[in-house]
Write a protein that holds these residues in place. Sequence first.
Motif, PDB file in Angstrom:
ATOM      1  N   VAL A   1      -4.022  -5.336   6.459  1.00 15.58           N
ATOM      2  CA  VAL A   1      -3.518  -6.034   5.284  1.00 15.58           C
ATOM      3  C   VAL A   1      -4.447  -7.195   4.955  1.00 15.58           C
ATOM      4  O   VAL A   1      -4.905  -7.905   5.856  1.00 15.58           O
ATOM      5  N   VAL A   2      -4.756  -7.392   3.677  1.00 15.59           N
ATOM      6  CA  VAL A   2      -5.637  -8.475   3.255  1.00 15.59           C
ATOM      7  C   VAL A   2      -5.013  -9.226   2.080  1.00 15.59           C
ATOM      8  O   VAL A   2      -4.502  -8.599   1.142  1.00 15.59           O
ATOM      9  N   VAL A   3      -5.055 -10.540   2.145  1.00 14.42           N
ATOM     10  CA  VAL A   3      -4.743 -11.409   1.006  1.00 14.42           C
ATOM     11  C   VAL A   3      -6.089 -11.920   0.501  1.00 14.42           C
ATOM     12  O   VAL A   3      -6.658 -12.844   1.072  1.00 14.42           O
TER      13      VAL A   3
ATOM     14  N   LYS B   1       9.549 -13.291  15.145  1.00 15.30           N
ATOM     15  CA  LYS B   1      10.219 -12.533  16.218  1.00 15.30           C
ATOM     16  C   LYS B   1      11.514 -11.914  15.707  1.00 15.30           C
ATOM     17  O   LYS B   1      11.852 -10.766  16.057  1.00 15.30           O
ATOM     18  N   LEU B   2      12.250 -12.646  14.859  1.00 11.60           N
ATOM     19  CA  LEU B   2      13.468 -12.084  14.282  1.00 11.60           C
ATOM     20  C   LEU B   2      13.155 -10.861  13.422  1.00 11.60           C
ATOM     21  O   LEU B   2      13.875  -9.857  13.462  1.00 11.60           O
ATOM     22  N   LEU B   3      12.058 -10.935  12.649  1.00 15.69           N
ATOM     23  CA  LEU B   3      11.661  -9.781  11.838  1.00 15.69           C
ATOM     24  C   LEU B   3      11.183  -8.638  12.726  1.00 15.69           C
ATOM     25  O   LEU B   3      11.421  -7.457  12.429  1.00 15.69           O
ATOM     26  N   GLU B   4      10.503  -8.955  13.822  1.00 16.09           N
ATOM     27  CA  GLU B   4      10.069  -7.908  14.744  1.00 16.09           C
ATOM     28  C   GLU B   4      11.271  -7.219  15.387  1.00 16.09           C
ATOM     29  O   GLU B   4      11.273  -5.995  15.574  1.00 16.09           O
ATOM     30  N   ASP B   5      12.303  -7.991  15.708  1.00 14.59           N
ATOM     31  CA  ASP B   5      13.516  -7.398  16.275  1.00 14.59           C
ATOM     32  C   ASP B   5      14.154  -6.413  15.292  1.00 14.59           C
ATOM     33  O   ASP B   5      14.753  -5.411  15.707  1.00 14.59           O
ATOM     34  N   GLN B   6      14.016  -6.707  13.997  1.00 14.88           N
ATOM     35  CA  GLN B   6      14.597  -5.830  12.980  1.00 14.88           C
ATOM     36  C   GLN B   6      13.759  -4.566  12.765  1.00 14.88           C
ATOM     37  O   GLN B   6      14.295  -3.494  12.477  1.00 14.88           O
ATOM     38  N   THR B   7      12.441  -4.711  12.859  1.00 13.95           N
ATOM     39  CA  THR B   7      11.538  -3.634  12.421  1.00 13.95           C
ATOM     40  C   THR B   7      10.620  -3.083  13.494  1.00 13.95           C
ATOM     41  O   THR B   7      10.043  -2.008  13.313  1.00 13.95           O
ATOM     42  N   GLY B   8      10.425  -3.830  14.574  1.00 17.77           N
ATOM     43  CA  GLY B   8       9.449  -3.430  15.577  1.00 17.77           C
ATOM     44  C   GLY B   8       8.025  -3.796  15.225  1.00 17.77           C
ATOM     45  O   GLY B   8       7.084  -3.444  15.935  1.00 17.77           O
TER      46      GLY B   8
ATOM     47  N   GLY C   1       0.742  -1.228   0.000  1.00 15.84           N
ATOM     48  CA  GLY C   1       0.000   0.000   0.000  1.00 15.84           C
ATOM     49  C   GLY C   1       0.774   1.282   0.000  1.00 15.84           C
ATOM     50  O   GLY C   1       1.971   1.292  -0.053  1.00 15.84           O
ATOM     51  N   CYS C   2       0.024   2.366   0.120  1.00 13.28           N
ATOM     52  CA  CYS C   2       0.589   3.695  -0.006  1.00 13.28           C
ATOM     53  C   CYS C   2       0.631   4.373   1.363  1.00 13.28           C
ATOM     54  O   CYS C   2       0.537   3.734   2.379  1.00 13.28           O
ATOM     55  N   SER C   3       0.745   5.699   1.382  1.00 13.30           N
ATOM     56  CA  SER C   3       0.862   6.442   2.626  1.00 13.30           C
ATOM     57  C   SER C   3      -0.476   6.549   3.322  1.00 13.30           C
ATOM     58  O   SER C   3      -1.479   6.063   2.849  1.00 13.30           O
ATOM     59  N   GLY C   4      -0.507   7.221   4.478  1.00 11.93           N
ATOM     60  CA  GLY C   4      -1.720   7.291   5.271  1.00 11.93           C
ATOM     61  C   GLY C   4      -2.898   7.790   4.486  1.00 11.93           C
ATOM     62  O   GLY C   4      -4.004   7.297   4.625  1.00 11.93           O
ATOM     63  N   ALA C   5      -2.722   8.777   3.643  1.00 16.86           N
ATOM     64  CA  ALA C   5      -3.783   9.201   2.735  1.00 16.86           C
ATOM     65  C   ALA C   5      -3.656   8.397   1.465  1.00 16.86           C
ATOM     66  O   ALA C   5      -2.639   7.796   1.198  1.00 16.86           O
ATOM     67  N   ASN C   6      -4.698   8.366   0.650  1.00 17.99           N
ATOM     68  CA  ASN C   6      -4.666   7.603  -0.599  1.00 17.99           C
ATOM     69  C   ASN C   6      -3.869   8.341  -1.651  1.00 17.99           C
ATOM     70  O   ASN C   6      -4.418   8.909  -2.598  1.00 17.99           O
ATOM     71  N   SER C   7      -2.558   8.375  -1.496  1.00 14.74           N
ATOM     72  CA  SER C   7      -1.727   9.043  -2.496  1.00 14.74           C
ATOM     73  C   SER C   7      -1.622   8.194  -3.727  1.00 14.74           C
ATOM     74  O   SER C   7      -1.419   7.000  -3.633  1.00 14.74           O
ATOM     75  N   GLY C   8      -1.787   8.786  -4.878  1.00 12.91           N
ATOM     76  CA  GLY C   8      -1.735   8.041  -6.125  1.00 12.91           C
ATOM     77  C   GLY C   8      -0.402   8.207  -6.799  1.00 12.91           C
ATOM     78  O   GLY C   8       0.611   7.830  -6.272  1.00 12.91           O
TER      79      GLY C   8
ATOM     80  N   ASP D   1      -0.800   2.609   9.517  1.00 11.53           N
ATOM     81  CA  ASP D   1       0.484   3.208   9.133  1.00 11.53           C
ATOM     82  C   ASP D   1       1.022   2.486   7.898  1.00 11.53           C
ATOM     83  O   ASP D   1       1.925   1.660   7.993  1.00 11.53           O
ATOM     84  N   PRO D   2       0.494   2.792   6.713  1.00 12.77           N
ATOM     85  CA  PRO D   2       0.917   2.101   5.491  1.00 12.77           C
ATOM     86  C   PRO D   2       2.418   2.191   5.240  1.00 12.77           C
ATOM     87  O   PRO D   2       3.018   1.246   4.738  1.00 12.77           O
ATOM     88  N   ALA D   3       3.026   3.308   5.596  1.00 13.77           N
ATOM     89  CA  ALA D   3       4.463   3.444   5.366  1.00 13.77           C
ATOM     90  C   ALA D   3       5.238   2.412   6.174  1.00 13.77           C
ATOM     91  O   ALA D   3       6.206   1.818   5.686  1.00 13.77           O
ATOM     92  N   ARG D   4       4.816   2.187   7.388  1.00 13.80           N
ATOM     93  CA  ARG D   4       5.493   1.205   8.245  1.00 13.80           C
ATOM     94  C   ARG D   4       5.311  -0.203   7.676  1.00 13.80           C
ATOM     95  O   ARG D   4       6.210  -1.033   7.740  1.00 13.80           O
ATOM     96  N   ILE D   5       4.148  -0.477   7.132  1.00 16.01           N
ATOM     97  CA  ILE D   5       3.883  -1.796   6.553  1.00 16.01           C
ATOM     98  C   ILE D   5       4.741  -2.028   5.325  1.00 16.01           C
ATOM     99  O   ILE D   5       5.346  -3.091   5.161  1.00 16.01           O
ATOM    100  N   ILE D   6       4.831  -1.020   4.453  1.00 18.28           N
ATOM    101  CA  ILE D   6       5.619  -1.205   3.235  1.00 18.28           C
ATOM    102  C   ILE D   6       7.100  -1.338   3.573  1.00 18.28           C
ATOM    103  O   ILE D   6       7.844  -2.071   2.902  1.00 18.28           O
ATOM    104  N   GLN D   7       7.548  -0.685   4.643  1.00 20.07           N
ATOM    105  CA  GLN D   7       8.931  -0.845   5.086  1.00 20.07           C
ATOM    106  C   GLN D   7       9.178  -2.276   5.569  1.00 20.07           C
ATOM    107  O   GLN D   7      10.245  -2.853   5.335  1.00 20.07           O
ATOM    108  N   TYR D   8       8.178  -2.835   6.247  1.00 19.16           N
ATOM    109  CA  TYR D   8       8.294  -4.226   6.707  1.00 19.16           C
ATOM    110  C   TYR D   8       8.401  -5.168   5.511  1.00 19.16           C
ATOM    111  O   TYR D   8       9.249  -6.059   5.467  1.00 19.16           O
ATOM    112  N   PHE D   9       7.533  -4.975   4.522  1.00 22.68           N
ATOM    113  CA  PHE D   9       7.585  -5.797   3.312  1.00 22.68           C
ATOM    114  C   PHE D   9       8.943  -5.647   2.615  1.00 22.68           C
ATOM    115  O   PHE D   9       9.522  -6.621   2.140  1.00 22.68           O
TER     116      PHE D   9
END
Length: 559
Positions: free
Chosen positions: A107-109, A72-79, A21-28, A364-372
């Motif tokens: 997030v949805v699959v 847990k290892l990924l959480e240690d890296q990213t929070g 996804g994108c930022s908190g607002a629907n940025s195109g 927080d879409p930015a945080r999610i995309i950083q995790y991905f």
Amino acid sequence: MKISQLSYVLLSVSLVLLLAGCSGANSGGKSSAPSASADPAAGEKKTPVTFTYFNAAVAGKDANTNETVLGKLLEDQTGVNFKMEYLVGDLNTKLGVMIAGGDLPDVVVPDSGIDKMLDAKAFIPLNDLLDQYAPNLKKLYGPYWDQMASEDGNIYVIPFAASNGFVPDMYQPGAFYIQQGVLKEFGYPKIQTLDEYFDLIKKYKEKYPQIDGGDTIGFETLTDDWRFFTLTNPAPNLNGLPNEGEVFVDMETKKAAVTGDKDFMKRWLQKLNEANSEGLLDKESLVAKYDQYIAKLSSGRVLGFFDYGWQIVPAVQNLVQAGNDDRNFIGFPLVFEKGTKDQYLDPPTFVTNRGIGITTRAKDPARIIQYFDNMVKEENQKLLFWGEQGKTYEVDDKGRFYRTEEQIAQIQNPEFQQSYGFSYFSYYWPMGAGLFEDGNAYFPDRQPEVVEKSYTEGDKRILEAYGLKVFTDVYSPPDERKWYPVWSANKQQGSKEQLFEQKKMDLQRKWFPKLILAAPDKFDAMWGDYVADFNKLDVKAYEDWANSVVQDRLAGKKR
């Protein structure tokens, strides 16, 4: 080909989409080619946060990612932690309720419900966030960038498997599975045709009408909900064609035609009709739910069925734990006639109509995309698929990854797969495929050093009996098809092609069980009635659409 425990423990064979996804607002913003940007990982915030994740594609045990070793290892890296929920009940109903109520996870699959989510504008575009926060995603998906944008220029979908090189599947995608004990009973005969397959099942069932105190089931099928394709897909495969969905494409003319009314579909259903009349088909399987189907396969009483490795993971795990090789299955790429070249193995492809999306309700879409983005770093891809060196895999003096017998035995345990995280992270997240830069395979089940050690004693007997090194040696290599697969082309909700597919499925749901259960002498007449109903659909419009997909892909355009 083999359905070893390891192949299903770690990864399925088919490819799907990933939406982010994108930022908190629907940025195109319009899609742009990947550009170099600084990796933000070093400066990203580590404040603990939990996002919600819903997977409508597969059943699973709800859990938090940080309750697993990998998570847990990924959480240690990213929070970041994800609270994961899996589908129970009907996919479209669940998504419809989510959309109508506005109660969307972060997030949805959505699997086959992707158009429902996109039409409802439930996902946000990715473009700005990819530019700002996702250098690793852009690097991984760079070769496919032009195929990822929707008609409005925004990227809503990032396919799961961005392949770096083709690695043959050492297990099977689609296959006609049969119990190892059946093959052993009759001296490991070579099975090439559908008739040979059913003849073998019939002989074994007559000799052993009961297994472990229950009635022997000759052949099982699966028709539950969206999994109905498990019943229809074998027909073109048996005729030497790959799985293109509702059509097949002539290799010479590059013209597409529907499969639903063709002679090979009739021949397949007529064989099931014959099997039913001989008491080989489990009638209940025509109305059973997926969990009932898995329970039947797990019972050890089913002699044969057609399916895909990724769909039968729970049953395989149950049979492996039971420890009787004779009750486990292997598969063959059967055809109607000897001499037909099978095309069960998929050629390299990039599927763009499945994925994971960040919803409009994401905190927080930015945080999610950083995790991905962090997930797809090569070192983390190795972590998610291979685990930790010295614990779940080793490296030899040539840099080749392998697993010891003890490590393989550990990974075969479903409880370990869940607690460690392999069962959660091996699919339905951003991912690559093929080969790492050092030449090791992304997926352990495609690494020869692992596959050879994963074989059971029963597997080894079959390999020796058939003169095979690995079980996929019985498969023909896939022919190149630049348009493949047609089924992955995007279709708008309410479009002619989408309506055709829905009406066609409704029609086949009505007719196919009747055709299979009919008295054999009534089959031809009933088939004629079905074809008459089928031809009332707008077949030409669908074929025109399919042909436009083929031509666009041959020209290198996204479809």
